[in-house]
Structure formats: structure tokens, C-alpha cells
Write an enzyme that holds these catalytic residues in place. Structure first.
Site, PDB file in Angstrom:
ATOM      1  N   TYR A 144       7.833   0.857  -9.832  1.00  0.00           N
ATOM      2  CA  TYR A 144       9.143   0.244 -10.041  1.00  0.00           C
ATOM      3  C   TYR A 144       9.241  -0.469 -11.379  1.00  0.00           C
ATOM      4  O   TYR A 144      10.324  -0.715 -11.887  1.00  0.00           O
ATOM      5  CB  TYR A 144       9.469  -0.726  -8.892  1.00  0.00           C
ATOM      6  N   LYS A 195      -3.314   5.970  -1.625  1.00  0.00           N
ATOM      7  CA  LYS A 195      -3.376   7.429  -1.703  1.00  0.00           C
ATOM      8  C   LYS A 195      -4.542   7.765  -2.627  1.00  0.00           C
ATOM      9  O   LYS A 195      -4.380   8.417  -3.690  1.00  0.00           O
ATOM     10  CB  LYS A 195      -2.021   7.972  -2.216  1.00  0.00           C
ATOM     11  N   ASP A 228       0.186   8.735   3.796  1.00  0.00           N
ATOM     12  CA  ASP A 228       0.827   9.729   4.682  1.00  0.00           C
ATOM     13  C   ASP A 228       0.348   9.548   6.117  1.00  0.00           C
ATOM     14  O   ASP A 228       1.134   9.588   7.069  1.00  0.00           O
ATOM     15  CB  ASP A 228       0.595  11.161   4.169  1.00  0.00           C
ATOM     16  N   ASP A 252       7.660  -0.330   0.188  1.00  0.00           N
ATOM     17  CA  ASP A 252       9.113  -0.181   0.323  1.00  0.00           C
ATOM     18  C   ASP A 252       9.415   0.806   1.452  1.00  0.00           C
ATOM     19  O   ASP A 252      10.218   0.547   2.344  1.00  0.00           O
ATOM     20  CB  ASP A 252       9.693   0.315  -1.013  1.00  0.00           C
ATOM     21  N   ASP A 256      10.555  -0.046   5.679  1.00  0.00           N
ATOM     22  CA  ASP A 256      11.767   0.476   6.330  1.00  0.00           C
ATOM     23  C   ASP A 256      11.402   1.220   7.615  1.00  0.00           C
ATOM     24  O   ASP A 256      12.079   1.103   8.631  1.00  0.00           O
ATOM     25  CB  ASP A 256      12.526   1.438   5.402  1.00  0.00           C
TER      26      ASP A 256
HETATM   27  C1  IPM Z   1      13.801  -3.546  -0.579  1.00  0.00           C
HETATM   28  C2  IPM Z   1      14.905  -2.761  -1.221  1.00  0.00           C
HETATM   29  C3  IPM Z   1      14.799  -2.854  -2.727  1.00  0.00           C
HETATM   30  C4  IPM Z   1      13.445  -2.330  -3.126  1.00  0.00           C
HETATM   31  C5  IPM Z   1      15.910  -2.152  -3.499  1.00  0.00           C
HETATM   32  C6  IPM Z   1      17.271  -2.662  -3.114  1.00  0.00           C
HETATM   33  C7  IPM Z   1      15.707  -2.246  -4.983  1.00  0.00           C
HETATM   34  O1  IPM Z   1      14.879  -1.434  -0.795  1.00  0.00           O
HETATM   35  O2  IPM Z   1      13.750  -4.759  -0.805  1.00  0.00           O
HETATM   36  O3  IPM Z   1      13.001  -2.945   0.130  1.00  0.00           O
HETATM   37  O4  IPM Z   1      13.278  -1.134  -3.294  1.00  0.00           O
HETATM   38  O5  IPM Z   1      12.524  -3.120  -3.263  1.00  0.00           O
HETATM   39 MG    MG Z   2      13.457  -1.062   0.667  1.00  0.00          MG
END
Ligand code: IPM
Ligand code: MG
Length: 367
Positions: A144, A195, A228, A252, A256
């Protein structure tokens, strides 16, 4: 105790809606616990682009720097999607904010109450006792932020984009230290995700984590998984993890996944802690729900405010050292949800309440 000074960056779409509920909860807790709050609002994200032409105005950075913590909502959405990528709220506000304050340690609890197991796609049969795991994501390195990061037209006319994945040993060591502290407060089990069968950064990651734990935390049981495999294990049997630590992009994605396995993004809080200390000698941090701006439900009194409320609790815990009030907020959210007050995202198609009523129930259970 001096007033609790924190910056309030509500942001876009559901950001301000859930933020005002979290502030309402904080106000009640402060009254009950004799705490003084000093929240300072500041514009961020799309809202700041509209008002000031920049997603992260200097004035906002100044307010954050003068505070002991940042309570963050969420930024971005369709309204600003036509802007060049580097000017969009996520890349122009949230990422620079993390970098500016060196908020390298992102802590995301994967918590699913036993009473809510049917909200998880795994359903009760697989996770009869709910889920309780912790994701520690490195937040200021890797793909990032690595340079070069650019799109160029090649001599042959083709177009090529490049992102750079880069890690220093010192960056890996400091996130490992955070993970060790977290693991020590729980079951002393740590899984590092990488990885290392393909990526150089992951080879360094694994070597560094292994050496650091061996030297500084022989009491911790360390394991390693390829990302993975970790993604698969997280849906197969989430509770096999206790604390897992991983680099920025893997974290990230896995966080999620963890959130949806835990039932709803609307319950996922997070703390991003930095190297820096605040005026109280505690970690300066940014506290945000991880669910995004949810433009589709914005302004309809539908959003789940729990993740924002739980993020405020994390702020009290980490940046203000107020464990008892933090735990009280967490208990109140749990009691409200368990008692059956639920926003649509966690109602399993049953009766649901709106944003404000959800926060009212949390406040009632604070008593
Ligand atoms: C998170 C979000 C952010 C990230 C985005 C909005 C830039 O997805 O905090 O997980 O990728 O870190
Ligand atoms: Mg995120």
C-alpha cells in the site's frame, strides 16, 4: 483526570450517522464515570474534498496532532469515484493519516457472540460457542505504501502499472512485538501469516517473526501459515486461531473475511496504534469501524452503529487507559444485541431496529 481530548473525523455516508450515536454513548458513559470529554470535530474524506478541496486538510491534521486519539468514521463512496485514484478519499485521507502518525499496528477483534452464531454463514453447528479471535495487521508498510507506485506507457505502447511490496526487518519486529503483547493477554498462541513460498518480503517476515519470538517471547507458541491456507482455515475452523499477525494487504483481506465469518461488518471495530505516545504517555491511536461508508443504506437510519461504538470503547482502553468504562460499553453492546435489539444486518430477517434505536438500547444497558 484531565478532559479526554480526541479528534472526531466522521467522514462520509453512514460515517456521521454512526459517529453521532457513538458520541451519544460516550457522553452517557462520561457522565456515569465522571469523565470530561473534549471531542473536536474535523472534516475528512469526501466531505473535506467538497468543503476544502482536499481529503485531508492541514487544519484536520493539526486537530489530530493536538488530540490524544482520533475517533474515525469512514470515508469514500460513489460521489468521489470519478476523481483520479490518488485523490480519492481512501488513498488521499485514510492512508496518509495512518502514515503521518505511524499507526503501524491495526488490531481487529473477530468476535461473534454465542447468541448470534446464526448470523455467521458458518451457522451454529460449526461454531456453537461463537468466535473470539484477533487479527493484527501491519498497517503502514507493504504494497500500500511501497515505491515505485505508478502507471506508465511502455515504448511498445502497452500500459504497465506497478506497486511495490517492501518491508524492513525493523517494521516486522515492531508489529511482532504488538502481536506478542496481544497474545500474552489471551491464550499465548500466535499464528503468523505470510507467503514465504513465493515472496521475498514473506521470507524475511517469517525469519524475523521466528527470531523475535524466540528471543523475546519464548512463552508464546508460534505457528506459521501461508496466506492462501490461512484464508481457507479461517472459514473451516476460525477458532483454531487465537491471535494472528500478518502484513498489510493480507491483513486487509483476511480481516474482511474474518468479519463476515463473524456475522457482520457492522460489528467489526478496530484500533490502529502507533509508535508515538499521547500526552498521557499512552499510545496515540486511530479508532475506526472496518465496515466502510455503506452508501446504499446511508441516511436511512439502517446502519449498525455497534462497530463505531465498540471502536470508541477501544479508544478509551488503549489511548486513555480506561479499561473499566471500555469494558462496560462492550458489555452493554453485547447485552443489547443478546436481548434482541438488532439492526437489519444481524437480525436474520427477524424484527430489526434503526441506527438510533440500536444506540438507545446500548445506552439503556449501560445503566
Ligand atoms: C480497511 C479499508 C482500507 C484499507 C481502505 C478503505 C483504504 O479497506 O481499513 O481495511 O485497505 O486499509
Ligand atoms: Mg479493508
Amino acid at each position: 483526570m484531565p478532559a479526554l481530548k480526541f479528534a472526531v473525523l466522521a467522514g462520509d455516508y453512514i460515517g456521521p450517522e454512526v459517529m453521532s450515536e457513538a458520541l451519544r454513548v460516550l457522553t452517557v458513559v462520561a457522565r456515569q464515570e465522571n469523565l470530561m470529554l473534549e471531542p473536536t470535530p474535523a472534516d475528512v474524506g469526501g466531505a473535506a474534498i467538497d468543503r476544502h478541496g482536499s481529503a485531508l486538510p492541514d487544519a484536520t491534521l493539526k486537530i489530530c496532532a493536538a488530540a490524544d486519539a482520533i475517533l474515525f468514521g469512514s470515508v469514500g463512496g460513489p460521489k468521489w469515484e470519478k476523481l483520479p485514484p490518488a485523490q480519492q478519499p481512501e488513498r488521499a485521507a485514510l492512508l496518509p493519516l495512518r502514515k503521518h502518525f505511524t499507526l503501524f499496528a491495526n488490531i481487529r477483534p473477530g468476535l461473534l457472540y454465542r447468541e448470534l452464531t446464526d448470523a455467521s454463514p458458518l451457522k451454529t453447528a460449526r461454531i456453537p460457542n461463537g468466535i473470539d479471535i484477533l487479527c493484527i495487521r501491519e498497517l503502514t508498510g507493504g504494497l500500500y505504501f511501497g515505491l515505485p507506485k505508478q502507471t506508465i506507457t511502455l515504448p511498445d505502447g502497452d500500459v504497465q502499472a506497478v506497486d511495490t511490496m517492501v518491508y524492513r526487518r525493523s517494521e516486522i519486529e515492531r508489529i511482532t512485538a504488538t502481536a506478542i503483547t496481544a497474545a500474552r493477554s489471551r491464550k499465548k498462541k500466535l499464528c503468523s501469516v505470510d507467503k514465504a513460498n513465493v515472496l521475498e518480503t514473506s521470507v524475511l517476515w517469517r525469519k524475523t517473526v521466528t527470531a523475535y519470538v524466540a528471543q523475546h517471547a519464548p512463552d508464546i507458541t508460534l505457528s506459521h501459515l501461508y496466506v492462501d491456507n490461512a484464508a481457507m482455515q479461517l472459514v473451516r475452523d476460525p477458532n483454531q486461531f487465537d491471535v494472528f499477525v500478518t502484513e498489510n494487504m493480507f491483513g486487509d483481506i483476511l480481516s474482511d473475511e474474518m468479519a463476515v465469518v463473524c456475522g457482520s461488518l457492522g460489528m467489526l471495530s478496530s484500533a490502529s496504534l502507533g509508535a508515538g505516545q499521547n500526552s498521557r504517555g499512552l499510545p496515540f491511536g486511530l479508532y475506526e469501524p472496518a465496515g466502510g461508508t455503506a452508501p446504499d443504506i446511508a441516511g436511512k437510519d439502517l446502519a449498525n452503529p455497534c462497530a463505531q461504538i465498540l471502536s470508541a470503547a477501544l479508544m478509551l482502553r488503549y489511548s486513555f487507559g480506561l479499561e473499566a468504562p471500555a469494558a462496560r460499553i462492550e458489555a452493554a453492546v453485547k447485552r443489547a444485541v443478546v436481548a434482541g435489539t438488532r439492526t437489519a444486518d444481524i437480525a436474520f430477517g427477524g424484527k430489526s431496529v434503526g441506527t438510533r434505536a440500536m444506540a438507545d438500547a446500548v445506552i439503556a444497558h449501560l445503566a
